[in-house]
Design a protein around this motif. Structure first.
Motif, mmCIF file in Angstrom:
data_model
loop_
_atom_site.group_PDB
_atom_site.id
_atom_site.type_symbol
_atom_site.label_atom_id
_atom_site.label_comp_id
_atom_site.label_asym_id
_atom_site.label_seq_id
_atom_site.Cartn_x
_atom_site.Cartn_y
_atom_site.Cartn_z
ATOM 1 N N ALA A 6 0.820 -1.218 0.000
ATOM 2 C CA ALA A 6 0.000 0.000 0.000
ATOM 3 C C ALA A 6 0.853 1.268 0.000
ATOM 4 O O ALA A 6 0.370 2.343 -0.370
ATOM 5 C CB ALA A 6 -0.937 0.002 1.209
ATOM 6 N N ASP A 7 2.121 1.147 0.399
ATOM 7 C CA ASP A 7 3.004 2.323 0.376
ATOM 8 C C ASP A 7 3.282 2.800 -1.048
ATOM 9 O O ASP A 7 3.671 3.959 -1.251
ATOM 10 C CB ASP A 7 4.307 2.035 1.122
ATOM 11 N N LEU A 8 3.063 1.936 -2.031
ATOM 12 C CA LEU A 8 3.162 2.364 -3.429
ATOM 13 C C LEU A 8 2.185 3.509 -3.696
ATOM 14 O O LEU A 8 2.531 4.524 -4.301
ATOM 15 C CB LEU A 8 2.850 1.208 -4.382
ATOM 16 N N GLN A 11 -2.424 15.050 5.273
ATOM 17 C CA GLN A 11 -3.518 14.346 4.597
ATOM 18 C C GLN A 11 -3.384 12.834 4.782
ATOM 19 O O GLN A 11 -4.347 12.157 5.120
ATOM 20 C CB GLN A 11 -3.538 14.690 3.103
ATOM 21 N N LEU A 12 -2.176 12.313 4.576
ATOM 22 C CA LEU A 12 -1.968 10.871 4.701
ATOM 23 C C LEU A 12 -2.124 10.387 6.140
ATOM 24 O O LEU A 12 -2.464 9.222 6.365
ATOM 25 C CB LEU A 12 -0.605 10.485 4.135
ATOM 26 N N ALA A 13 -1.909 11.268 7.104
ATOM 27 C CA ALA A 13 -2.068 10.896 8.514
ATOM 28 C C ALA A 13 -3.520 10.564 8.851
ATOM 29 O O ALA A 13 -3.786 9.922 9.874
ATOM 30 C CB ALA A 13 -1.555 12.007 9.419
ATOM 31 N N PRO A 47 -5.794 5.083 8.112
ATOM 32 C CA PRO A 47 -5.574 4.224 9.276
ATOM 33 C C PRO A 47 -4.143 3.680 9.317
ATOM 34 O O PRO A 47 -3.619 3.264 8.285
ATOM 35 C CB PRO A 47 -6.584 3.092 9.084
ATOM 36 N N PRO A 48 -3.539 3.692 10.496
ATOM 37 C CA PRO A 48 -2.181 3.139 10.618
ATOM 38 C C PRO A 48 -2.225 1.617 10.722
ATOM 39 O O PRO A 48 -3.214 1.042 11.153
ATOM 40 C CB PRO A 48 -1.671 3.752 11.927
ATOM 41 N N GLY A 49 -1.153 0.989 10.276
ATOM 42 C CA GLY A 49 -1.007 -0.447 10.493
ATOM 43 C C GLY A 49 -1.734 -1.362 9.541
ATOM 44 O O GLY A 49 -1.674 -2.572 9.684
ATOM 45 N N ASP A 107 -11.424 4.483 2.805
ATOM 46 C CA ASP A 107 -10.389 5.342 3.390
ATOM 47 C C ASP A 107 -9.874 6.340 2.351
ATOM 48 O O ASP A 107 -9.720 7.531 2.628
ATOM 49 C CB ASP A 107 -9.213 4.508 3.907
ATOM 50 N N TRP A 108 -9.585 5.828 1.146
ATOM 51 C CA TRP A 108 -9.065 6.700 0.085
ATOM 52 C C TRP A 108 -10.124 7.688 -0.389
ATOM 53 O O TRP A 108 -9.813 8.833 -0.713
ATOM 54 C CB TRP A 108 -8.528 5.870 -1.079
ATOM 55 N N GLN A 109 -11.380 7.287 -0.402
ATOM 56 C CA GLN A 109 -12.438 8.210 -0.797
ATOM 57 C C GLN A 109 -12.555 9.350 0.207
ATOM 58 O O GLN A 109 -12.724 10.505 -0.170
ATOM 59 C CB GLN A 109 -13.774 7.477 -0.944
ATOM 60 N N ARG A 110 -12.470 9.029 1.487
ATOM 61 C CA ARG A 110 -12.518 10.053 2.529
ATOM 62 C C ARG A 110 -11.354 11.027 2.369
ATOM 63 O O ARG A 110 -11.532 12.241 2.397
ATOM 64 C CB ARG A 110 -12.513 9.401 3.916
ATOM 65 N N LEU A 111 -10.152 10.489 2.158
ATOM 66 C CA LEU A 111 -8.981 11.342 1.969
ATOM 67 C C LEU A 111 -9.141 12.195 0.712
ATOM 68 O O LEU A 111 -8.831 13.386 0.714
ATOM 69 C CB LEU A 111 -7.710 10.507 1.871
#
Length: 163
Positions: A47-49, A71-73, A76-78, A85-89
């Motif tokens: 997912a870091d890609l 923004q990336l913070a 969710p961590p871990g 999640d991406w839609q919210r961001l």
């Protein structure tokens, strides 16, 4: 988590086109987070890609590393962020992007005229920013930042227009 979901820093560099030193830099800025294997080598989630790709795109649009990390913070961590999640961001990011687009459009439309910077080098500035009255809004090119020129204000000739 499957083994194929874990990438070495070299694999991440190959896929993103970044150097390993750039990935380590992004790690120090909390864009990505590495885990360590028993030998102390960095391991990244697949997912870091996306996180790095998002950072690269956002930088092209003028966002700072700090803004991108903020923004990336919100992800969710871990765990790998899911579609929701991406839609919210992306909704949060869209607001910031829309503001930048509006600022760029103002810049484009004011570029050859008075931008409210206070230089007063253009004859037209006497109409839009006589005596550098725009400085009452603050620093910088005030009309590009979205403040109205005094010429556009039909209610007052010398007082700043509410933003």
């Amino acid at each position: 988590m499957k083994h194929s979901d874990i990438l070495t820093i070299g694999e991440l560099a190959e896929r993103t086109g970044l150097t390993t030193s750039a990935i380590r830099f992004y790690e120090t800025k909390n864009i990505v987070t590495a885990s360590r294997n028993a030998g102390g080598q960095r391991r990244f989630m697949r997912a870091d890609l996306r996180r790095l790709s998002f950072a690269l795109i956002a930088q092209e649009f003028g966002f700072t590393i700090k803004e991108i990390a903020e923004q990336l913070a919100t992800l969710p961590p871990g765990r790998a962020p899911n579609k929701a999640d991406w839609q919210r961001l992306s909704l949060q990011f869209r607001v910031h992007l829309d503001e930048r687009i509006a600022r760029m459009e103002r810049l484009r439309s004011h570029l050859n005229g008075c931008i409210g910077c206070g230089c007063l080098s253009l004859d037209k500035c006497e109409l839009y920013n006589a005596g550098d009255a725009a400085s009452s809004y603050g620093r910088g090119p005030r009309f590009v930042f979205g403040d109205k020129s005094f010429k556009d204000d039909k209610t007052s000739t010398l007082e700043p227009v509410n933003r």
